[in-house]
Design an enzyme around this catalytic site. Structure first.
Site, mmCIF file in Angstrom:
data_model
loop_
_atom_site.group_PDB
_atom_site.id
_atom_site.type_symbol
_atom_site.label_atom_id
_atom_site.label_comp_id
_atom_site.label_asym_id
_atom_site.label_seq_id
_atom_site.Cartn_x
_atom_site.Cartn_y
_atom_site.Cartn_z
ATOM 1 N N ASP A 36 0.752 -1.151 0.055
ATOM 2 C CA ASP A 36 0.110 0.239 -0.015
ATOM 3 C C ASP A 36 0.767 1.353 -0.023
ATOM 4 O O ASP A 36 0.457 2.365 0.138
ATOM 5 C CB ASP A 36 -0.858 -0.019 1.079
ATOM 6 C CG ASP A 36 -0.133 0.096 2.426
ATOM 7 O OD1 ASP A 36 1.061 -0.024 2.675
ATOM 8 O OD2 ASP A 36 -0.770 0.216 3.742
ATOM 9 N N LYS A 58 -4.387 3.073 -1.967
ATOM 10 C CA LYS A 58 -3.335 4.082 -2.634
ATOM 11 C C LYS A 58 -2.619 4.974 -1.589
ATOM 12 O O LYS A 58 -3.388 5.576 -0.835
ATOM 13 C CB LYS A 58 -3.991 4.786 -3.626
ATOM 14 C CG LYS A 58 -3.800 4.312 -5.088
ATOM 15 C CD LYS A 58 -4.395 5.356 -6.036
ATOM 16 C CE LYS A 58 -4.370 4.894 -7.250
ATOM 17 N NZ LYS A 58 -5.169 5.492 -8.306
ATOM 18 N N MET A 168 3.059 11.966 10.034
ATOM 19 C CA MET A 168 1.628 12.376 9.976
ATOM 20 C C MET A 168 1.216 13.741 10.377
ATOM 21 O O MET A 168 0.196 13.773 11.156
ATOM 22 C CB MET A 168 0.809 11.121 10.567
ATOM 23 C CG MET A 168 1.162 9.611 9.857
ATOM 24 S SD MET A 168 0.220 8.481 10.691
ATOM 25 C CE MET A 168 1.043 8.280 12.315
HETATM 26 N N1 SAH Z 1 5.670 2.880 9.497
HETATM 27 C C1 SAH Z 1 6.133 3.972 8.885
HETATM 28 C C2 SAH Z 1 5.119 5.187 9.244
HETATM 29 C C3 SAH Z 1 4.013 5.107 8.944
HETATM 30 S S1 SAH Z 1 3.013 6.675 9.250
HETATM 31 C C4 SAH Z 1 7.387 4.137 8.984
HETATM 32 O O1 SAH Z 1 8.074 3.474 9.955
HETATM 33 O O2 SAH Z 1 8.147 5.059 8.401
HETATM 34 C C5 SAH Z 1 3.132 7.417 7.773
HETATM 35 C C6 SAH Z 1 4.196 8.763 8.025
HETATM 36 O O3 SAH Z 1 5.490 8.164 7.756
HETATM 37 C C7 SAH Z 1 3.851 9.780 6.937
HETATM 38 O O4 SAH Z 1 2.617 10.507 7.187
HETATM 39 C C8 SAH Z 1 5.105 10.481 6.966
HETATM 40 O O5 SAH Z 1 4.955 11.343 8.064
HETATM 41 C C9 SAH Z 1 5.889 9.469 7.194
HETATM 42 N N2 SAH Z 1 6.593 9.053 6.024
HETATM 43 C C10 SAH Z 1 6.805 7.942 5.557
HETATM 44 N N3 SAH Z 1 7.431 7.656 4.496
HETATM 45 C C11 SAH Z 1 7.970 9.175 4.339
HETATM 46 C C12 SAH Z 1 9.098 9.702 3.242
HETATM 47 N N4 SAH Z 1 9.290 8.745 2.334
HETATM 48 N N5 SAH Z 1 9.336 10.880 3.258
HETATM 49 C C13 SAH Z 1 8.745 11.531 4.347
HETATM 50 N N6 SAH Z 1 7.742 11.230 5.296
HETATM 51 C C14 SAH Z 1 7.397 9.791 5.390
#
Ligand code: SAH
Length: 466
Positions: A36, A58, A168
């Site tokens: 996802d 998505k 987030m």
């Molecule tokens: N489990 C994930 C986080 C999920 S919550 C982890 O460990 O990264 C989803 C949040 O992760 C997004 O809202 C954003 O704040 C952050 N995030 C995930 N990928 C990102 C990226 N490539 N660049 C910036 N923020 C990212």
């Protein structure tokens, strides 16, 4: 029926190379893959060809399956006896609801394992040039979700830490800033937003708590993004190792070979398939031992010729008296899979390079077989004929256009074309090379094709460490 199992696998934050070795291995083994996250979609290229891939939402949009439904599908697929991989962005357990998926497996008596991933909370600051801790700044960090249900205006709990990373949070900037100020952070405290971290279109937007609401508004922040608050943000420009590298769009295969050019943005735009009709090839195979040389100008030549030999019960031994030439090391490596060590490998990986090698020996009057692509350059056959060679060309494969994933050219500094076919396919999909973008060609024939279409390019710079 084999017993199914669920693997929750952290896919990493975006750069697909940031998946763990264990996660990568499981990806290649899975019967069913749930994904996802943007990066996860690209990782699917490494799945088994017959793996079932299921999108459960998505990224950054509302078309997401409810969590309960995801849990049920995971469990059902495993109960059907499948090895199931659930790819999750970043790390599985950090704000990813991975815990709930594990609980669902437990409740349904389905075996599960969890493979941690590189979380965006740490990888994104790293790619943006911000070490979350530093002896001159702070020795602790807090990771906080800035997400609130719509309408919930209660302040966000800010833990006591020298660096605070918010995930987030794009939709809740005002509350985050106000909560930090209420907790005693100064208006001058630095804050950086990093969007699409670790990806080629990563962007860093900086400000302080006094002006960040305005700065973020002006910058029109995209998701996903994280915010980093604290003195460590001072380091950003100095340690911005990723942002300083040019982004190079590579069309064609083996993107790993061009890393020296910069951050590689890989888009597959053509795919190789066997010839429509192998009858001519099969006829040549009957008398393959009569040739003096066979020249392989690509791995696809080898991949498509050897199965035709096998069909007739022949293997490498049928070529015992035939000399073999390969255009470069990748083709040579492919040939070795068929038990062949080439007699000649071009030093310069191109038709011209092969001609140079052939010019060093006497090939006049020799019979050479050239298994080639449907559309291929005449440079090599013409050059060989000029040396007095009797050449036989046969089409063994063709290139087929495929729809590339979109590219944001605002973030592309250069394009590398690896063959004439990639130039043609690029123009078909993207119409033109946008102004200000540099063009590299892998060899002279590729640049010649680019030129035919009015594109000026230069030879690809060599890898200084190769
Ligand atoms: N489990 C994930 C986080 C999920 S919550 C982890 O460990 O990264 C989803 C949040 O992760 C997004 O809202 C954003 O704040 C952050 N995030 C995930 N990928 C990102 C990226 N490539 N660049 C910036 N923020 C990212």
């Amino acid at each position: 029926m084999s017993k199914g199992k669920v693997y929750l696998v952290g896919a990493g934050p975006g750069d697909i190379e940031l998946i763990t070795l264990k996660g990568f291995r499981l990806l290649g083994k899975a019967d069913v893959i749930f994904y996802d996250h943007l990066s996860s979609a690209q990782l699917l290229e490494f799945a088994k060809p017959d793996a079932e891939t299921i999108s459960v939402g998505k990224f950054a949009s509302k078309h997401t399956l409810p969590q309960g439904e995801i849990n049920k599908r995971l469990v059902d697929k495993a109960k059907d006896g499948n090895v199931v991989v659930r790819l999750k962005g970043g790390d599985c357990y950090l704000f990813g609801r991975g815990g709930e998926e594990a609980e669902a497996c437990l409740e349904a008596d389905v075996e599960f394992e969890v493979v941690p991933g590189i979380t965006s909370a740490l990888a994104v600051p790293c790619y943006a040039g911000i070490p979350p801790t530093h002896r001159d700044c702070t020795s602790n960090i807090a990771i906080v979700t800035g997400h609130r249900k719509a309408g919930d205006t209660r302040p966000i709990d800010i833990p006591k830490a020298g660096t605070v990373v918010f995930l987030m949070s794009v939709g809740n900037i005002q509350n985050i800033v106000e909560s930090l100020l209420r907790e005693g952070w100064s208006k001058d405290a630095l804050i950086a937003a990093v969007e699409r971290g670790t990806c080629y279109d990563q962007r860093v937007v900086k400000g302080n708590l006094g002006n960040f609401i305005e700065v973020a508004e002006k910058a029109k922040l995209r998701k996903p993004a994280i915010f980093i608050v604290g003195k460590v943000v001072e380091m950003q420009e100095k340690l911005d190792w990723f942002g300083k590298k040019p982004n190079v769009l590579v069309l064609g295969n083996h993107p790993e070979r061009y890393k020296h050019l910069g951050n590689i943005v890989h888009r597959r735009i053509i795919e190789c398939a066997g010839a429509d009709d192998f009858s001519q090839v099969d006829e040549v195979v009957e008398r393959i031992a009569d040739f003096d040389w066979i020249i392989f100008t690509s791995v696809n030549g080898a991949k498509n010729l050897f199965p035709r030999l096998a069909k007739k019960g022949l293997d490498a031994r049928s070529l015992a008296n035939v000399k073999i030439a390969a255009i470069g090391s990748t083709t040579a490596a492919k040939l070795s899979e068929y038990g062949i060590i080439p007699d000649m490998v071009a030093v310069t990986e191109s038709s011209a390079g092969l001609l140079e090698e052939f010019a060093k020996i006497d090939v006049s009057g020799k019979k050479i077989f050239l298994p080639q692509a449907e559309v291929s350059s005449k440079e090599l056959p013409d050059g060989l004929v000029a040396m007095g060679v009797e050449i036989e060309k046969t089409v063994v494969y063709k290139t087929v256009d495929i729809e590339p994933a979109p590219v944001d050219f605002d973030y592309i500094d250069a394009i590398l074309f690896t063959s004439g076919s990639t130039v043609r396919a690029f123009l078909k999909h993207f119409k033109e090379v946008p102004a200000g973008i540099k063009v590299y060609g892998l060899g002279a024939p590729t640049l010649a094709v680019a030129n035919e279409y009015g594109i000026d390019g230069e030879p690809m710079p060599k890898d200084p460490n190769a």
